[in-house]
Design a protein around this motif. Structure first.
Motif, PDB file in Angstrom:
ATOM      1  N   MET A   1       0.845  -1.182   0.000  1.00  0.00           N
ATOM      2  CA  MET A   1       0.000   0.000   0.000  1.00  0.00           C
ATOM      3  C   MET A   1       0.889   1.243   0.000  1.00  0.00           C
ATOM      4  O   MET A   1       1.876   1.309   0.722  1.00  0.00           O
ATOM      5  N   THR A   2       0.511   2.216  -0.805  1.00  0.00           N
ATOM      6  CA  THR A   2       1.281   3.457  -0.899  1.00  0.00           C
ATOM      7  C   THR A   2       1.047   4.288   0.357  1.00  0.00           C
ATOM      8  O   THR A   2      -0.102   4.507   0.750  1.00  0.00           O
ATOM      9  N   PRO A   3       2.113   4.768   1.009  1.00  0.00           N
ATOM     10  CA  PRO A   3       1.944   5.575   2.216  1.00  0.00           C
ATOM     11  C   PRO A   3       1.193   6.877   1.921  1.00  0.00           C
ATOM     12  O   PRO A   3       1.372   7.481   0.858  1.00  0.00           O
ATOM     13  N   LEU A   4       0.367   7.303   2.865  1.00  0.00           N
ATOM     14  CA  LEU A   4      -0.446   8.504   2.700  1.00  0.00           C
ATOM     15  C   LEU A   4       0.406   9.731   2.398  1.00  0.00           C
ATOM     16  O   LEU A   4       0.062  10.527   1.510  1.00  0.00           O
ATOM     17  N   ALA A   5       1.528   9.903   3.096  1.00  0.00           N
ATOM     18  CA  ALA A   5       2.382  11.071   2.874  1.00  0.00           C
ATOM     19  C   ALA A   5       2.858  11.126   1.424  1.00  0.00           C
ATOM     20  O   ALA A   5       2.923  12.206   0.824  1.00  0.00           O
ATOM     21  N   GLU A   6       3.172   9.979   0.854  1.00  0.00           N
ATOM     22  CA  GLU A   6       3.611   9.923  -0.543  1.00  0.00           C
ATOM     23  C   GLU A   6       2.478  10.317  -1.486  1.00  0.00           C
ATOM     24  O   GLU A   6       2.685  11.045  -2.468  1.00  0.00           O
ATOM     25  N   ILE A   7       1.272   9.857  -1.192  1.00  0.00           N
ATOM     26  CA  ILE A   7       0.107  10.206  -2.018  1.00  0.00           C
ATOM     27  C   ILE A   7      -0.134  11.716  -1.975  1.00  0.00           C
ATOM     28  O   ILE A   7      -0.346  12.351  -3.010  1.00  0.00           O
ATOM     29  N   ILE A   8      -0.083  12.292  -0.775  1.00  0.00           N
ATOM     30  CA  ILE A   8      -0.288  13.740  -0.624  1.00  0.00           C
ATOM     31  C   ILE A   8       0.770  14.509  -1.403  1.00  0.00           C
ATOM     32  O   ILE A   8       0.449  15.454  -2.135  1.00  0.00           O
ATOM     33  N   ASP A   9       2.032  14.107  -1.272  1.00  0.00           N
ATOM     34  CA  ASP A   9       3.129  14.772  -1.992  1.00  0.00           C
ATOM     35  C   ASP A   9       2.938  14.666  -3.507  1.00  0.00           C
ATOM     36  O   ASP A   9       3.123  15.651  -4.235  1.00  0.00           O
ATOM     37  N   CYS A  11       0.151  14.200  -5.195  1.00  0.00           N
ATOM     38  CA  CYS A  11      -0.992  15.004  -5.632  1.00  0.00           C
ATOM     39  C   CYS A  11      -0.630  16.486  -5.664  1.00  0.00           C
ATOM     40  O   CYS A  11      -1.088  17.219  -6.549  1.00  0.00           O
ATOM     41  N   ALA A  12       0.190  16.931  -4.730  1.00  0.00           N
ATOM     42  CA  ALA A  12       0.617  18.338  -4.708  1.00  0.00           C
ATOM     43  C   ALA A  12       1.481  18.647  -5.931  1.00  0.00           C
ATOM     44  O   ALA A  12       1.422  19.755  -6.473  1.00  0.00           O
ATOM     45  N   TYR A  13       2.242  17.691  -6.363  1.00  0.00           N
ATOM     46  CA  TYR A  13       3.125  17.860  -7.515  1.00  0.00           C
ATOM     47  C   TYR A  13       2.340  17.892  -8.834  1.00  0.00           C
ATOM     48  O   TYR A  13       2.709  18.590  -9.770  1.00  0.00           O
ATOM     49  N   ALA A 102     -11.247  12.526   6.635  1.00  0.00           N
ATOM     50  CA  ALA A 102     -10.729  12.050   5.354  1.00  0.00           C
ATOM     51  C   ALA A 102     -11.183  12.928   4.194  1.00  0.00           C
ATOM     52  O   ALA A 102     -10.430  13.136   3.243  1.00  0.00           O
ATOM     53  N   LEU A 103     -12.395  13.452   4.260  1.00  0.00           N
ATOM     54  CA  LEU A 103     -12.863  14.317   3.170  1.00  0.00           C
ATOM     55  C   LEU A 103     -12.010  15.571   3.065  1.00  0.00           C
ATOM     56  O   LEU A 103     -11.747  16.060   1.969  1.00  0.00           O
ATOM     57  N   ASP A 104     -11.559  16.087   4.212  1.00  0.00           N
ATOM     58  CA  ASP A 104     -10.659  17.243   4.188  1.00  0.00           C
ATOM     59  C   ASP A 104      -9.341  16.866   3.498  1.00  0.00           C
ATOM     60  O   ASP A 104      -8.805  17.656   2.720  1.00  0.00           O
ATOM     61  N   LEU A 105      -8.832  15.674   3.766  1.00  0.00           N
ATOM     62  CA  LEU A 105      -7.605  15.220   3.095  1.00  0.00           C
ATOM     63  C   LEU A 105      -7.810  15.130   1.584  1.00  0.00           C
ATOM     64  O   LEU A 105      -6.961  15.573   0.812  1.00  0.00           O
ATOM     65  N   PHE A 106      -8.944  14.578   1.160  1.00  0.00           N
ATOM     66  CA  PHE A 106      -9.234  14.488  -0.270  1.00  0.00           C
ATOM     67  C   PHE A 106      -9.343  15.879  -0.894  1.00  0.00           C
ATOM     68  O   PHE A 106      -8.886  16.103  -2.012  1.00  0.00           O
ATOM     69  N   THR A 107      -9.939  16.821  -0.155  1.00  0.00           N
ATOM     70  CA  THR A 107     -10.051  18.202  -0.644  1.00  0.00           C
ATOM     71  C   THR A 107      -8.670  18.826  -0.784  1.00  0.00           C
ATOM     72  O   THR A 107      -8.355  19.443  -1.807  1.00  0.00           O
ATOM     73  N   ARG A 108      -7.831  18.654   0.238  1.00  0.00           N
ATOM     74  CA  ARG A 108      -6.480  19.232   0.200  1.00  0.00           C
ATOM     75  C   ARG A 108      -5.625  18.619  -0.906  1.00  0.00           C
ATOM     76  O   ARG A 108      -4.733  19.266  -1.439  1.00  0.00           O
ATOM     77  N   MET A 109      -5.896  17.368  -1.261  1.00  0.00           N
ATOM     78  CA  MET A 109      -5.155  16.724  -2.348  1.00  0.00           C
ATOM     79  C   MET A 109      -5.699  17.138  -3.712  1.00  0.00           C
ATOM     80  O   MET A 109      -5.148  16.751  -4.745  1.00  0.00           O
TER      81      MET A 109
END
Length: 140
Positions: A1-9, A11-13, A102-109
Motif C-alpha cells: 500500500m502506498t503511504p499517505l504522505a507519498e500520495i499527498i506529496d 498530488c501536490a506535484y 478524510a474528506l478534508d484530506l481528499f479536498t487538500r489533495m
C-alpha cells in the motif's frame, strides 16, 4: 500500500486534473485483489454507484484496537479512491479513525472537487462505513 504522505506529496506535484486521475487509477492498479470469497453482500458498501467491497480486521485485544482494511471496486477510479481511503485509515487505532477528517484530506489533495456527485457520495459512504466500524470497536 502506498503511504499517505507519498500520495499527498504526489498530488501536490500534479497540478493537472487528468494527471491526478491517472495517478488515482495507478494507485488502484497497485491495490491487492480481494479474494472472491470476500466479495459478499455483507462486505458491499451501500451508497456506491460502482461495486465496492470493504473488509475490516481488528486487533480486539485492546480497548482501542488497531484496524486494518481490505477493499476492492469494479471501477478503475473508484478502486484508486479505495486505495487512498485504505492508506488514510488502515493500520490505525479506532480512536484515530473516528477523529480523522478524510474528506478534508481528499479536498487538500485536490481530488474531491472533480469527482462526480455519484463518486463523491460513494466516497462518503466508504468513509462513513469505516468510521462507524471503528466507533463500534471502541464501544465494544
Amino acid at each position: 500500500m502506498t503511504p499517505l504522505a507519498e500520495i499527498i506529496d504526489n498530488c501536490a506535484y500534479l497540478d493537472d486534473w487528468q494527471d491526478r486521475m491517472s495517478y488515482v487509477i495507478e494507485l488502484g492498479r497497485k491495490l491487492p485483489d480481494m479474494p472472491q470469497a470476500l466479495r459478499t453482500s455483507d462486505n458491499k458498501v451501500q451508497g456506491c454507484a460502482s461495486q465496492v467491497w470493504l473488509v475490516t480486521h481488528a486487533n480486539d485485544d485492546d480497548s482501542d484496537p488497531i484496524l486494518t482494511f481490505e477493499g476492492e471496486s469494479d471501477a478503475h477510479i473508484v478502486r484508486g479512491l479505495v486505495a487512498i481511503v485504505l492508506s488514510i485509515f488502515s493500520g490505525r487505532p479506532a480512536s484515530d479513525i473516528v477523529k480523522t477528517d478524510a474528506l478534508d484530506l481528499f479536498t487538500r489533495m485536490g481530488l474531491i472537487e472533480y469527482l462526480t456527485a455519484q463518486r463523491a457520495n460513494g466516497l462518503r459512504s466508504m468513509i462513513k462505513r469505516i468510521k462507524d466500524e471503528a466507533a463500534q470497536k471502541l464501544v465494544g
